[in-house]
Design a protein around this motif. Structure first.
Motif, PDB file in Angstrom:
ATOM      1  N   PHE A 314       0.836  -1.203   0.000  1.00  0.00           N
ATOM      2  CA  PHE A 314       0.000   0.000   0.000  1.00  0.00           C
ATOM      3  C   PHE A 314       0.878   1.263   0.000  1.00  0.00           C
ATOM      4  CE2 PHE A 314      -3.359  -2.640   2.376  1.00  0.00           C
ATOM      5  CZ  PHE A 314      -3.850  -3.136   1.178  1.00  0.00           C
ATOM      6  N   GLY A 315       2.038   1.186   0.680  1.00  0.00           N
ATOM      7  CA  GLY A 315       2.960   2.327   0.685  1.00  0.00           C
ATOM      8  C   GLY A 315       3.465   2.629  -0.726  1.00  0.00           C
ATOM      9  N   ILE A 316       3.801   1.594  -1.469  1.00  0.00           N
ATOM     10  CA  ILE A 316       4.263   1.775  -2.850  1.00  0.00           C
ATOM     11  C   ILE A 316       3.153   2.377  -3.703  1.00  0.00           C
ATOM     12  CG2 ILE A 316       5.029   0.553  -4.917  1.00  0.00           C
ATOM     13  CD1 ILE A 316       6.427  -1.442  -3.072  1.00  0.00           C
ATOM     14  N   ARG A 317       1.938   1.865  -3.512  1.00  0.00           N
ATOM     15  CA  ARG A 317       0.790   2.375  -4.281  1.00  0.00           C
ATOM     16  C   ARG A 317       0.614   3.877  -4.038  1.00  0.00           C
ATOM     17  NH1 ARG A 317      -3.329  -1.182  -6.136  1.00  0.00           N
ATOM     18  NH2 ARG A 317      -2.807  -3.393  -5.869  1.00  0.00           N
ATOM     19  N   LYS A 318       0.661   4.267  -2.766  1.00  0.00           N
ATOM     20  CA  LYS A 318       0.471   5.680  -2.450  1.00  0.00           C
ATOM     21  C   LYS A 318       1.644   6.527  -2.948  1.00  0.00           C
ATOM     22  CE  LYS A 318      -1.882   7.034   1.009  1.00  0.00           C
ATOM     23  NZ  LYS A 318      -2.362   7.445   2.325  1.00  0.00           N
TER      24      LYS A 318
END
Length: 420
Positions: A314-318
């Motif tokens: 999710f960190g990469i997505r954001k």
């Protein structure tokens, strides 16, 4: 949307055991709820069916034995109801009492038709109101009527089972024919449908005829009457108290002596049964909902674990520009998909289990030779209830997934990327 579902399927494949266990808890919750409600409905329907054999707004009064000394007389005296009690019932309580009848019985009679006979018959002298107070269904002919009473006719109404034994080749043709007891001949005026749930094998003749044959004088046996305008348990209790006091005084018994006269009030019995059925239904719902909650907890746990394991993702997505709503939507859809799929499976299995119960124990009765009682009747749940239970699980599963989804959507990219 297609990409989202592909991603969800990929996540499920990578976590098959965890998804299967969560799905099992969801399906099991729905399954148990539907089966419990089905079994409860089977018991409730059977109890209501057995109690519905009688007119709910009716009472039967029996003579008993005094349990108190009163008016100079000791306890232990037998009370036999008579014509004066009938008059008190008719005239003293005309605001509530509608039709009044009585029943005298003789056990162990034999009915004979030519070379055919049937034994162990309970021969009862009754009034015309017996047919609707005890909800008898005529197969052919008629029941005892007022002319039978007035003229003391030797008319008899027999059951369909008796007719089959007395005239096996054509039972209904017995209507209108003469049959005999051990001493007298009677003309069959009607044949009623046999009730396996009632005690004995009853044949009915006019009350006045019975009393003349067996020399019963002014004795009435049991008094049976229908009533109206008694709509609550309190009103029925007040009526019973007043009625018992009047009858007891007529027999020089204490007005409050409940053993001198027994009253079977079918209305209060029905109220008690409705209360018991309501408690049973509530208990089943509580147990079922608690089982559903266990499924909801399972969904919450898997979503919490899923969010924790995918925090780095999710960190990469954001970091590359994904909006919080896209992450929120992904987790919620995954929660709804799992809950819907396994909830639907649980619903189908629950319906199948109820259908199996209906086809097996739903048809069984307890029969001791004298009477038969059905213990389960239509142990099923309405399709609308099944759908509502499944939708409840889906809704609750969605809420369960919303909490970790909001947490994942709010996480800062730098914190997410640091997560292991």
């Amino acid at each position: 949307m297609r990409d989202i579902f592909i991603e969800i399927l990929t996540t499920i494949k990578h976590n098959r055991l965890r998804t299967a266990l969560t799905g099992f808890s969801v399906a099991w919750g729905i399954f148990i709820l539907i089966v419990l409600l089905g079994a409860g409905n089977g018991l409730i329907n059977a109890m209501m069916g057995n109690s519905n054999r009688f007119l709910a707004t009716s009472m039967v009064v029996y003579g008993g034995e005094t349990s108190k000394a009163y008016d100079g007389l000791g306890e232990g005296r037998s009370v036999e109801l008579n014509d004066k009690d009938m008059s008190i019932t008719k005239e003293g309580f005309h605001d509530n009492v509608e039709t009044v009848g009585a029943e005298l019985s003789q056990q162990g009679e034999t009915l004979v038709n030519g070379s055919n006979y049937t034994t162990g018959i309970k021969l009862s002298g009754v009034y015309p109101n017996d047919i609707y107070i005890n909800k008898r269904t005529m197969v052919c002919g008629r029941f005892i009527n007022q002319l039978d009473l007035k003229d003391r006719r030797k008319s008899i109404v027999i059951s369909s089972d008796m007719a089959k034994e007395l005239l096996p080749q054509s039972p209904l043709a017995l209507n209108g024919q003469l049959i005999r007891t051990t001493t007298l001949a009677f003309r069959v005026v009607g044949i009623y449908e046999s009730q396996k749930s009632s005690m004995g094998n009853d044949a009915f003749i006019p009350f006045t005829t019975f009393r003349a044959i067996y020399s019963k004088g002014d004795k009435t046996g049991d008094i049976v009457f229908s009533f109206s305008n008694l709509n609550s348990e309190a009103e029925n209790a007040a009526f019973e108290s007043n009625y018992r006091a009047r009858i007891n005084r007529q027999h020089r018994a204490a007005p409050d002596d409940e053993n001198a006269v027994w009253i079977w009030n079918r209305f209060t019995q029905a109220l008690s049964m409705n209360t018991a059925n309501g408690l049973l239904s509530t208990a089943l719902w509580v147990i079922g909902i608690l089982t559903l909650i266990s499924g909801i907890v399972g969904v919450s746990n898997i979503m919490l674990i899923t969010v924790r394991e995918r925090t780095h993702e999710f960190g990469i997505r954001k970091a590359i520009g994904a909006k919080p709503w896209s992450i929120l939507r992904l987790i919620i859809i995954e929660s709804v998909a799992i809950t819907t799929f396994f909830g639907y499976i649980g619903m189908l299995l629950g319906i199948a289990a109820n259908q199996y119960m209906d086809a097996t124990i739903g048809k069984e009765t307890i029969d001791n030779g004298l009477f038969a009682i059905q213990m389960f009747t239509n142990p099923t749940v309405g399709f609308d209830t099944c759908i509502k239970a499944t939708l409840l699980m889906i809704f609750a599963g969605t809420l369960a997934g919303l909490i970790p989804a909001r947490k994942a959507a709010r996480i800062r990219p730098i914190e997410a990327l640091r997560a292991e």
